[in-house]
Every structure is written in structure tokens, then in C-alpha cells.
Design a protein around this motif. Structure first.
Motif, PDB file in Angstrom:
ATOM      1  N   THR A 115      34.108  26.234 114.798  1.00  0.00           N
ATOM      2  CA  THR A 115      34.953  27.536 114.635  1.00  0.00           C
ATOM      3  C   THR A 115      33.798  28.598 114.368  1.00  0.00           C
ATOM      4  N   GLN A 116      32.918  28.429 115.358  1.00  0.00           N
ATOM      5  CA  GLN A 116      32.137  29.670 115.485  1.00  0.00           C
ATOM      6  C   GLN A 116      32.649  31.159 115.717  1.00  0.00           C
ATOM      7  N   SER A 117      33.804  30.739 116.376  1.00  0.00           N
ATOM      8  CA  SER A 117      34.425  32.586 116.632  1.00  0.00           C
ATOM      9  C   SER A 117      35.008  32.933 115.328  1.00  0.00           C
ATOM     10  N   ASP A 118      35.122  32.245 114.242  1.00  0.00           N
ATOM     11  CA  ASP A 118      35.538  32.678 112.872  1.00  0.00           C
ATOM     12  C   ASP A 118      34.274  33.343 112.391  1.00  0.00           C
ATOM     13  N   ILE A 119      33.166  32.900 112.375  1.00  0.00           N
ATOM     14  CA  ILE A 119      31.957  33.649 112.128  1.00  0.00           C
ATOM     15  C   ILE A 119      31.877  35.217 112.869  1.00  0.00           C
ATOM     16  N   LEU A 120      32.094  35.001 114.084  1.00  0.00           N
ATOM     17  CA  LEU A 120      32.031  36.154 114.741  1.00  0.00           C
ATOM     18  C   LEU A 120      33.026  37.121 114.118  1.00  0.00           C
ATOM     19  N   GLU A 121      34.128  36.768 113.899  1.00  0.00           N
ATOM     20  CA  GLU A 121      35.257  37.644 113.214  1.00  0.00           C
ATOM     21  C   GLU A 121      34.972  38.239 112.138  1.00  0.00           C
ATOM     22  N   VAL A 122      34.456  37.282 111.240  1.00  0.00           N
ATOM     23  CA  VAL A 122      34.023  37.652 109.753  1.00  0.00           C
ATOM     24  C   VAL A 122      33.065  38.722 109.688  1.00  0.00           C
ATOM     25  N   LEU A 123      32.015  38.375 110.577  1.00  0.00           N
ATOM     26  CA  LEU A 123      30.869  39.365 110.548  1.00  0.00           C
ATOM     27  C   LEU A 123      31.178  40.654 111.300  1.00  0.00           C
ATOM     28  N   LYS A 124      32.148  40.790 112.250  1.00  0.00           N
ATOM     29  CA  LYS A 124      32.823  41.993 112.600  1.00  0.00           C
ATOM     30  C   LYS A 124      33.545  42.793 111.425  1.00  0.00           C
ATOM     31  N   LEU A 125      34.368  42.110 110.672  1.00  0.00           N
ATOM     32  CA  LEU A 125      34.578  42.677 109.471  1.00  0.00           C
ATOM     33  C   LEU A 125      33.643  43.250 108.469  1.00  0.00           C
ATOM     34  N   GLN A 126      32.638  42.496 108.226  1.00  0.00           N
ATOM     35  CA  GLN A 126      31.751  42.932 107.437  1.00  0.00           C
ATOM     36  C   GLN A 126      30.940  44.212 108.018  1.00  0.00           C
ATOM     37  N   GLU A 127      30.975  44.453 109.350  1.00  0.00           N
ATOM     38  CA  GLU A 127      30.226  45.515 109.937  1.00  0.00           C
ATOM     39  C   GLU A 127      31.103  46.763 109.935  1.00  0.00           C
ATOM     40  N   GLU A 128      32.461  46.554 109.953  1.00  0.00           N
ATOM     41  CA  GLU A 128      33.489  47.636 109.732  1.00  0.00           C
ATOM     42  C   GLU A 128      33.866  48.262 108.431  1.00  0.00           C
ATOM     43  N   LEU A 129      33.781  47.246 107.309  1.00  0.00           N
ATOM     44  CA  LEU A 129      34.123  47.502 106.108  1.00  0.00           C
ATOM     45  C   LEU A 129      33.108  47.169 104.877  1.00  0.00           C
ATOM     46  N   GLN A 130      31.834  46.660 105.231  1.00  0.00           N
ATOM     47  CA  GLN A 130      30.660  46.636 104.090  1.00  0.00           C
ATOM     48  C   GLN A 130      31.188  45.981 103.101  1.00  0.00           C
ATOM     49  N   LEU A 131      31.576  44.610 103.352  1.00  0.00           N
ATOM     50  CA  LEU A 131      32.252  43.780 102.216  1.00  0.00           C
ATOM     51  C   LEU A 131      31.076  43.322 101.187  1.00  0.00           C
ATOM     52  N   CYS A 132      29.816  43.163 101.592  1.00  0.00           N
ATOM     53  CA  CYS A 132      29.031  42.261 100.843  1.00  0.00           C
ATOM     54  C   CYS A 132      27.656  42.661 101.385  1.00  0.00           C
ATOM     55  N   GLN A 133      26.719  42.009 100.567  1.00  0.00           N
ATOM     56  CA  GLN A 133      25.315  42.283 100.940  1.00  0.00           C
ATOM     57  C   GLN A 133      24.517  40.933 100.766  1.00  0.00           C
ATOM     58  N   HIS A 134      25.158  39.720 100.790  1.00  0.00           N
ATOM     59  CA  HIS A 134      24.607  38.616 100.469  1.00  0.00           C
ATOM     60  C   HIS A 134      25.054  37.648 101.659  1.00  0.00           C
ATOM     61  N   PHE A 135      24.203  37.126 102.518  1.00  0.00           N
ATOM     62  CA  PHE A 135      24.688  36.102 103.540  1.00  0.00           C
ATOM     63  C   PHE A 135      23.527  34.991 103.401  1.00  0.00           C
ATOM     64  N   GLU A 136      24.218  33.796 103.633  1.00  0.00           N
ATOM     65  CA  GLU A 136      23.621  32.528 103.408  1.00  0.00           C
ATOM     66  C   GLU A 136      24.132  31.509 104.504  1.00  0.00           C
ATOM     67  N   VAL A 137      23.383  31.144 105.322  1.00  0.00           N
ATOM     68  CA  VAL A 137      23.673  30.167 106.201  1.00  0.00           C
ATOM     69  C   VAL A 137      23.707  28.756 105.396  1.00  0.00           C
ATOM     70  N   GLU A 138      24.655  27.869 105.805  1.00  0.00           N
ATOM     71  CA  GLU A 138      24.843  26.788 104.835  1.00  0.00           C
ATOM     72  C   GLU A 138      25.361  25.318 105.940  1.00  0.00           C
ATOM     73  N   THR A 139      24.328  24.862 106.390  1.00  0.00           N
ATOM     74  CA  THR A 139      24.427  23.618 107.275  1.00  0.00           C
ATOM     75  C   THR A 139      23.686  22.806 106.601  1.00  0.00           C
ATOM     76  N   TYR A 140      24.435  21.837 105.627  1.00  0.00           N
ATOM     77  CA  TYR A 140      23.836  20.792 104.934  1.00  0.00           C
ATOM     78  C   TYR A 140      23.740  19.529 105.462  1.00  0.00           C
ATOM     79  N   THR A 141      24.322  19.129 106.659  1.00  0.00           N
ATOM     80  CA  THR A 141      24.499  17.960 107.147  1.00  0.00           C
ATOM     81  C   THR A 141      23.454  17.419 108.245  1.00  0.00           C
ATOM     82  N   TRP A 142      22.511  18.230 108.341  1.00  0.00           N
ATOM     83  CA  TRP A 142      21.471  17.752 109.338  1.00  0.00           C
ATOM     84  C   TRP A 142      21.179  16.282 109.229  1.00  0.00           C
ATOM     85  N   GLY A 143      20.886  15.855 107.960  1.00  0.00           N
ATOM     86  CA  GLY A 143      20.637  14.247 107.689  1.00  0.00           C
ATOM     87  C   GLY A 143      21.618  13.420 108.243  1.00  0.00           C
TER      88      GLY A 143
END
Length: 405
Positions: free
Chosen positions: A348-376
Motif C-alpha cells: 500500500t505504498q501509494s497510500d503513503i504518497l497520498e498521505v504525504l501529499k495531504l501533509q504537504e498541502e495542509l501541514q497536518l503534523c510535524q512528527h514522522f516515524e517510519v515503522e517497519t518492525y518485521t525485518w526479523g
């Protein structure tokens, strides 16, 4: 690190360990390598995850000062914490126990208050700090609506106690902390509408009553406090998993005056299910490759009439692959965000792109954290050494936050 949109980090829940020595050892082993890749000449943030046991240890002044010295040495800072998993998060069967203890318990309250005290002392001047947390509890632990209602009220009262603590911290230090509720598949709060309904039907009424009685505050003052200190943790994987319309969720939040405390940048697995049974069997086999025993991997299926069918874990979904009324599956498996295709499956990578575009337009938040915990638990061909894997994710998202669409 600081981007044009705000602060970017990765969540250290990827690092194994339940006690503070293990947590600290993992940070010292991995973080310098990641920082050298990502931000060698500028400060870099750590999305700090502490188990309850580690938080107790770090409350010790000597250990805390040692950690602060290490942060200064590495040119690192902490603006966000993950307070969702209370205990061991790797090398054990986690499943629904990720919610234990839930927000109905004094243990969850004490743990979160301790995290708030630690974060307050770590937070640099001029920044707000957030703690992401469980969506009250796991919904299938409650057999009746009465039991669920009782649990919701009890959990909300404990969250209000955290709000009071954070409010008093602000009065004393001028630093703003917020508790970021993270809707989770099969959590008591799973969707955007469920979060909003809880906020308006439980948090605000109970919070206003409490602050009126204890601090003699008006409804307007109480609502302002609650909205400053309780926010949404917007995990993109979770909202994509539920086929939610990101623009509509954001609009509803804005209409209700509720803030997003943190975007967790993450991706789920998905695939369209073809009518041909042989092709469908191939999709089933591809999903089965991700069937591991550590975490819950809920599947949400979209039917031909757009309604949703929910499975509590991947095995029950795999057993129901032949349902021809289903046209798509999305599975709760945090896959690397820099990949959009996994053989027959997609992310669902395209959802990330959509959300970050909303962020760029609306300045919704200032905290961003990548969370992929399943590498193991990923197959070997999908991963590099852990620091390189984390760096690769951050290098993928950093240009997006610097508006290089």
C-alpha cells in the motif's frame, strides 16, 4: 532529522530486547551506522521505544544521565516515543498480547506516566513531544456490549489521568506533550470513525466533567486541554488496511478540531483476487509465505459490493481463499516502504504518497516515524543488514518530506 515538513525518525521497536541494557546496546550498535547514512552532518532523531522494564531502569538518574551523554555524543535527540508494546516485542509470540496490559489497568497508566516523565526530560526546547499508544484494548477480549462499554469508560478515565499529568507538566515547564492514540486492526478503536466517535462521545464528556470537578475549569478550557494532549497517531498501514479514504479522515479531524500527533509511515500487503481459481491459488500461496507466528496479521477483504470482510489473522483468511465474492485482500504485515511489489503481491505504498501529499498541502503534523518492525520475520531476499534496511527506508521517504514529489 529535520525535514521541510518536520522531524523524521524510525521507531526503535525494530530492535530486540526487553530490558534497558539490551535496548541501549541495540541503539549503540545500530543508530550510529544509520545516522552516518542519513544525517552525518546534522542532528538525527530517535523514535524511542522502551518496554516497561526498560522505562523503570531509565528512570534511574545515573542511567538516564548516561543515556543523555550518549545522545549528545551521537548528535541525536528524542521527540517521540512508542508506548504501545509494554513488554517483549520480539523473540516471543506477541499476537493480541501486544495490548497487554490494556488501558483499563493501572499498569498501563503507570507505564505511560513514566514515559511522559522521561520524554519531558529528553525533549529539546522548542519541540512538542508525543507518545503513541494502544487504542484502549483488543476488541475480542469483550464478549458483550456492556463489557465493552465498561472497558471503554475505564480506559478513558486512565487516559484523562495522563492528560492531567501532561497539563501540569506544561504549566511547570512550558513543554507540550501529547498522547497519540493509534487505531489498530481489531483494536477497540480500529478506524478513523471509531476514533472520532470515542473522542467525542467518551473522552470529551468524561474529561470535561473531571476537569470541572478537580481543577474547576470551564468546558471550553477543558476541551482545549484535552485536544492539546490527546491526538491521533496516524499509522498509514492501518488506515490503508481498512480501505479508508485518507482525505475524508483528515477532513473529519479538522472539522472536529482534533490534531494528528504523529504519522507512522508504514505499508501493508495487498492483492486483487482473480476469478480464476488457479490464479487465486497462486495469490494464496504468495500470502502464505508471510504467515509467521510472532504477530497478528489480520486480513481485511473487500467484497464486490465494496463491503468489508475481516479475518483476525492470516490463517483463517487463507482457509477462505475460494470466496469468489471477494475481490481484494489487504494484510496487516508491515513490509518495507521502499518496495511497491512483492512478486504476485503489492504494498500500500501509494497510500503513503497520498498521505504525504495531504501533509504537504495542509501541514497536518510535524512528527514522522517510519515503522517497519518485521525485518526479523521477513524472508532473506527482502532485507539487507538491519541498519542498511532502516537507512534505505529513511532515504526513500526523506525526499518526499522535503517536497521532492
Amino acid at each position: 532529522m529535520l525535514t521541510s515538513e518536520g522531524h523524521l525518525t524510525y521507531c526503535t521497536n525494530i530492535h530486540a530486547g526487553n530490558d534497558w541494557p539490551d535496548h541501549f546496546a541495540s541503539l549503540k550498535e545500530n543508530f550510529p551506522l544509520i545516522k552516518n547514512d542519513i544525517s552525518p552532518n546534522a542532528s538525527m532523531a530517535i523514535g524511542l521505544r522502551l518496554s516497561n522494564e526498560a522505562s523503570v531502569a531509565l528512570a534511574d538518574s545515573q542511567k538516564f544521565e548516561e543515556f543523555k551523554r550518549w545522545l549528545a555524543q551521537e548528535d541525536a535527540y528524542v521527540f517521540t516515543m512508542n508506548g504501545f508494546p509494554y513488554g517483549e516485542f520480539h523473540n516471543t509470540v506477541v499476537k493480541d498480547q501486544v495490548h497487554t496490559p490494556d488501558w483499563t489497568t493501572p499498569e498501563r497508566l503507570s507505564y505511560t506516566l513514566r514515559l511522559a516523565d522521561i520524554l519531558l526530560k529528553l525533549l529539546p526546547e522548542g519541540m512538542d513531544g508525543g507518545i503513541s499508544t494502544s487504542p484502549l484494548s483488543y476488541r475480542y477480549w469483550f464478549d458483550t456490549e456492556e463489557a465493552k462499554e465498561k472497558a471503554t469508560i475505564s480506559a478513558t478515565q486512565n487516559i484523562i489521568a495522563v492528560v492531567e499529568h501532561m497539563y501540569k507538566q506544561k504549566l511547570e515547564t512550558a513543554k507540550v506533550l501529547h498522547l497519540d492514540i493509534e487505531p489498530e486492526p481489531d483494536g477497540m478503536l480500529e478506524t478513523g470513525p471509531e476514533f472520532l466517535n470515542w473522542y467525542n462521545d467518551y473522552l470529551l464528556p468524561l474529561g470535561k466533567k473531571y476537569f470541572s470537578e478537580t481543577l474547576n475549569l470551564s468546558d471550553e478550557e477543558s476541551e482545549a486541554i484535552l485536544k492539546e494532549h490527546v491526538r491521533l497517531c496516524y499509522d498509514v498501514c492501518h488506515f490503508a488496511l481498512g480501505y479508508e479514504n485518507h482525505s475524508e479522515v483528515v477532513q473529519q479531524l479538522k472539522e472536529n478540531g482534533i490534531k494528528i500527533g504523529k504519522f507512522q509511515i508504514s505499508a501493508a500487503l495487498k492483492a486483487s483476487l482473480p476469478e480464476d481459481q488457479k490464479d487465486r491459488a497462486s495469490i494464496k500461496a504468495a500470502f502464505a509465505e508471510f504467515n509467521e507466528a510472532t504477530y497478528l496479521h489480520q486480513v481485511i477483504a473487500q467484497k464486490n459490493d465494496e463491503s468489508l470482510l475481516r479475518y483476525r489473522d492470516l490463517p483463517p483468511a487463507l482457509a477462505d481463499t475460494n470466496d469468489t465474492d471477494v475481490k481484494e485482500w489487504r494484510a496487516h504485515f508491515h513490509v518495507p516502504i521502499f518496495e511497491s511489489n512483492f512478486g504476485l503481491l503489492q504494498s500500500t505504498q501509494s497510500d503513503i504518497l497520498e498521505v504525504l501529499k495531504l501533509q504537504e498541502e495542509l501541514q497536518l503534523c510535524q512528527h514522522f516515524e517510519v515503522e517497519t518492525y518485521t525485518w526479523g520475520v521477513l524472508s532473506p531476499e527482502l532485507k539487507l543488514a538491519l541498519p542498511s534496511s532502516i537507512s534505505r527506508e529513511l532515504l526513500w521517504v526523506q525526499p518526499l518530506l522535503d517536497k521532492a514529489f
